[in-house]
Design an enzyme around this catalytic site. Structure first.
Site, mmCIF file in Angstrom:
data_model
loop_
_atom_site.group_PDB
_atom_site.id
_atom_site.type_symbol
_atom_site.label_atom_id
_atom_site.label_comp_id
_atom_site.label_asym_id
_atom_site.label_seq_id
_atom_site.Cartn_x
_atom_site.Cartn_y
_atom_site.Cartn_z
ATOM 1 N N LEU A 72 39.416 -2.854 42.976
ATOM 2 C CA LEU A 72 39.247 -4.333 42.363
ATOM 3 C C LEU A 72 38.287 -5.303 43.112
ATOM 4 C CD1 LEU A 72 43.030 -4.815 41.641
ATOM 5 C CD2 LEU A 72 41.040 -4.328 40.086
ATOM 6 N N TYR A 73 38.103 -4.733 44.365
ATOM 7 C CA TYR A 73 37.120 -5.595 45.120
ATOM 8 C C TYR A 73 35.611 -5.461 44.450
ATOM 9 C CZ TYR A 73 34.556 -8.121 49.051
ATOM 10 O OH TYR A 73 33.666 -8.698 49.647
ATOM 11 N N GLU A 74 35.562 -4.114 44.423
ATOM 12 C CA GLU A 74 33.996 -3.720 43.909
ATOM 13 C C GLU A 74 33.831 -4.267 42.446
ATOM 14 O OE1 GLU A 74 34.129 0.346 44.141
ATOM 15 O OE2 GLU A 74 34.640 0.451 46.175
ATOM 16 N N LYS A 103 33.544 -8.117 42.298
ATOM 17 C CA LYS A 103 32.316 -8.495 43.015
ATOM 18 C C LYS A 103 30.837 -8.199 42.123
ATOM 19 C CE LYS A 103 33.350 -10.701 46.937
ATOM 20 N NZ LYS A 103 32.683 -12.234 47.079
#
Length: 419
Positions: free
Chosen positions: A326-328, A331
Site C-alpha cells: 500500500l505504501y508503494e 506513492k
C-alpha cells in the site's frame, strides 16, 4: 576548358585528400567547434560569477544590474549605453582574447567557430553602444514572465531570478552548466520554506539543513510536541499545527511561502484492510494533492512564477519495491499525479526520490535522515528536478526511464484546464 579545369582541381584534391582524411578533418572541426562554443559559455558564466566576488569587477558589472526594473524594462537610455560600455563590451573583449589565445595554442581550426561566436557578442554590444540601439537579448526582454524557469537552458524566468531574487546565484547565460557545478542553480537564501511532516526524522533534518542555508522554515506538523526543542529557539524557525483534511486553512500562510515541501506520509506495512487502503491513499496521495492545488493557487504574478516551488517526497517506491504494497501503490499514484501537474507549468515541482533511511516509518533504514537532507539540498541547489538520494543504483536507471515514458504518455493523452 572550364570543366576540364574543375576536373583537374578535383583530381588534385582527390590525390591529396582521400575520403577518409576529409571525414577526419570535418569531424575534428565539428567536435572542436562545438566544444569551443561550450567553452565560450563556460568562460562567460565563470567571469560573471567572478564579477560578483571581486570588488573592482563588481563596480563595472553593477552598471548592468542598474539598467533594469523588476519587469525587465530599461530605466533609461543613458544607463543602458553605460552598461554596454562598462560591462558588455569589456566582458566580450576579454572573452574574444581568451578564446583566441586558446585557439592559437590548440592548433585546432574548429576553435575558430568559438572566436567567431565570441566576436558576435562584442559586435552586438558595440552596435548598441555606438549607435544607441535599445535592442536586447532574449533573457532581458521586458514583459510578464509566462513560463517557469527552465532546467535545460536559461530562459527569461531563470535569468530574472539573478536580477531580483539573488544576485549571487543564477550566473549562467545560455546553458546552466556553471550553476550546476557551483551550486547556484537555486538560491535558498532568505526563502520561506514550509515543510509538512516536520516532526519526523527527515522533517527535522531538512529543517536544520535549510536553516544552515539561511532559509526561514515554517514547520507544519500534526504533532508539534515531537519537534526538537532546540529548533524552536531560532527566530527563523516557526511551528504551525495543521490537520489532515483541513488543508484549505493553510492558503493564507502559503501566500508568503516560497517553497512547499510535502513530506508527510504513513506506512501500514503488510496491512491490506479497507481502513489501511483508505489511510494510505488519504495521507500519502490525496492530502498531498490538495496541498499542491492550494499552493498552486497562490502562484500569481511574475515574482511567484519565477520563485515559487513545490518539493514532493514520492520515495523510490515509485520504481522499487518497499516491502509494503500500500505504501508503494499510494506513492506511485502520487508520483504520477506530480507528473500530470508538471505539465501545467504553474510552478517548479521537484520530486524527492529517497531510498530507505532510518525514521519512524522505517526503523531499519540504511541511511540517516541528516545524510538524506544534505543530499536533497545539494541537488536542489544544482536545480535537479528529480532529486534521487539512495544507495540503490537501479533507481538511477529506472526512474529516468519511467519519467520519460509517463511524461510523453501524459503529454499526448491528457489535457489541462482550458483558458
Amino acid at each position: 576548358m572550364f570543366t576540364e579545369g574543375l576536373a583537374g582541381i578535383w583530381s588534385n584534391l582527390a590525390t591529396t585528400w582521400d575520403s577518409g582524411v576529409l571525414i577526419d578533418v570535418a569531424s575534428r572541426f565539428v567536435m572542436w567547434g562545438l566544444f569551443s562554443l561550450l567553452l565560450v559559455e563556460v568562460l562567460r558564466d565563470s567571469y560573471h560569477a567572478l564579477c560578483h566576488q571581486i570588488d573592482w569587477l563588481a563596480k563595472w558589472h553593477n552598471k548592468h544590474h542598474m539598467v533594469y526594473r523588476r519587469d525587465l524594462s530599461i530605466v533609461s537610455a543613458k544607463a543602458y549605453q553605460d552598461s554596454q560600455l562598462y560591462h558588455d563590451m569589456f566582458e566580450s573583449a576579454l572573452l574574444v582574447v581568451a578564446i583566441a589565445i586558446i585557439a592559437v595554442f590548440s592548433h585546432e581550426i574548429g576553435f575558430g567557430l568559438g572566436v567567431f561566436y565570441a566576436s558576435g557578442f562584442l559586435y552586438a554590444a558595440s552596435l548598441r553602444y555606438f549607435l544607441g540601439t535599445m535592442d536586447t537579448d532574449y533573457a532581458h526582454r521586458p514583459g510578464a514572465l509566462e513560463t517557469t524557469p527552465s532546467s535545460w537552458w536559461v530562459n527569461r524566468s531563470y535569468h530574472w531570478r539573478h536580477h531580483f531574487d539573488d544576485v549571487n546565484a543564477y550566473y549562467s547565460g545560455v546553458f546552466p552548466l556553471v550553476d550546476k557545478i557551483l551550486g547556484t542553480g537555486l538560491s535558498l537564501q532568505g526563502k520561506t520554506i514550509a515543510i509538512t511532516g516536520a516532526s519526523g526524522a527527515l522533517g527535522q533534518a531538512l529543517s536544520q539543513e535549510l536553516l544552515r542555508q539561511n532559509a526561514k522554515v515554517l514547520a507544519l506538523t500534526t504533532n508539534p510536541d515531537k519537534l526538537a526543542v532546540d529548533g524552536t529557539g531560532n527566530n527563523r524557525f516557526k511551528v504551525l499545527s495543521w490537520q489532515m483534511g483541513k488543508e484549505t486553512e493553510l492558503k493564507e500562510k502559503f501566500e508568503k511561502v516560497d517553497i512547499l515541501i510535502i513530506n508527510h506520509g504513513v506506512n501500514v506495512y503488510g496491512d491490506r484492510t479497507t481502513e489501511a487502503i483508505n489511510s494510505s491513499y488519504e495521507i500519502n496521495t490525496f492530502s498531498a494533492l490538495r496541498l499542491i492545488d492550494i499552493f498552486s493557487s497562490t502562484v500569481t504574478g511574475a515574482q511567484s512564477k519565477a520563485t515559487k516551488e513545490i518539493w514532493v517526497n514520492t520515495s523510490e517506491a515509485e520504481v522499487s519495491p518497499a516491502l509494503s504494497p500500500l505504501y508503494e501503490l499510494s506513492k506511485r499514484a502520487l508520483g504520477d499525479i506530480v507528473n500530470l501537474k508538471r505539465l501545467d507549468d504553474t510552478c517548479i515541482i521537484r520530486k524527492l526520490i529517497l531510498g530507505p533511511f532510518k525514521s519512524q516509518l522505517n526503523p531499519y533504514g540504511v541511511m540517516s535522515a541528516p545524510q538524506v537532507a544534505k543530499g536533497i539540498v545539494f541537488f536542489a541547489k544544482r536545480d535537479f528536478r528529480n532529486i534521487i538520494v539512495t544507495i540503490n543504483p537501479l533507481t538511477y536507471i529506472f526512474l529516468p526511464i519511467k519519467e520519460t515514458i509517463t511524461w510523453l504518455y501524459y503529454r499526448i493523452f491528457s489535457q489541462g484546464k482550458k483558458e
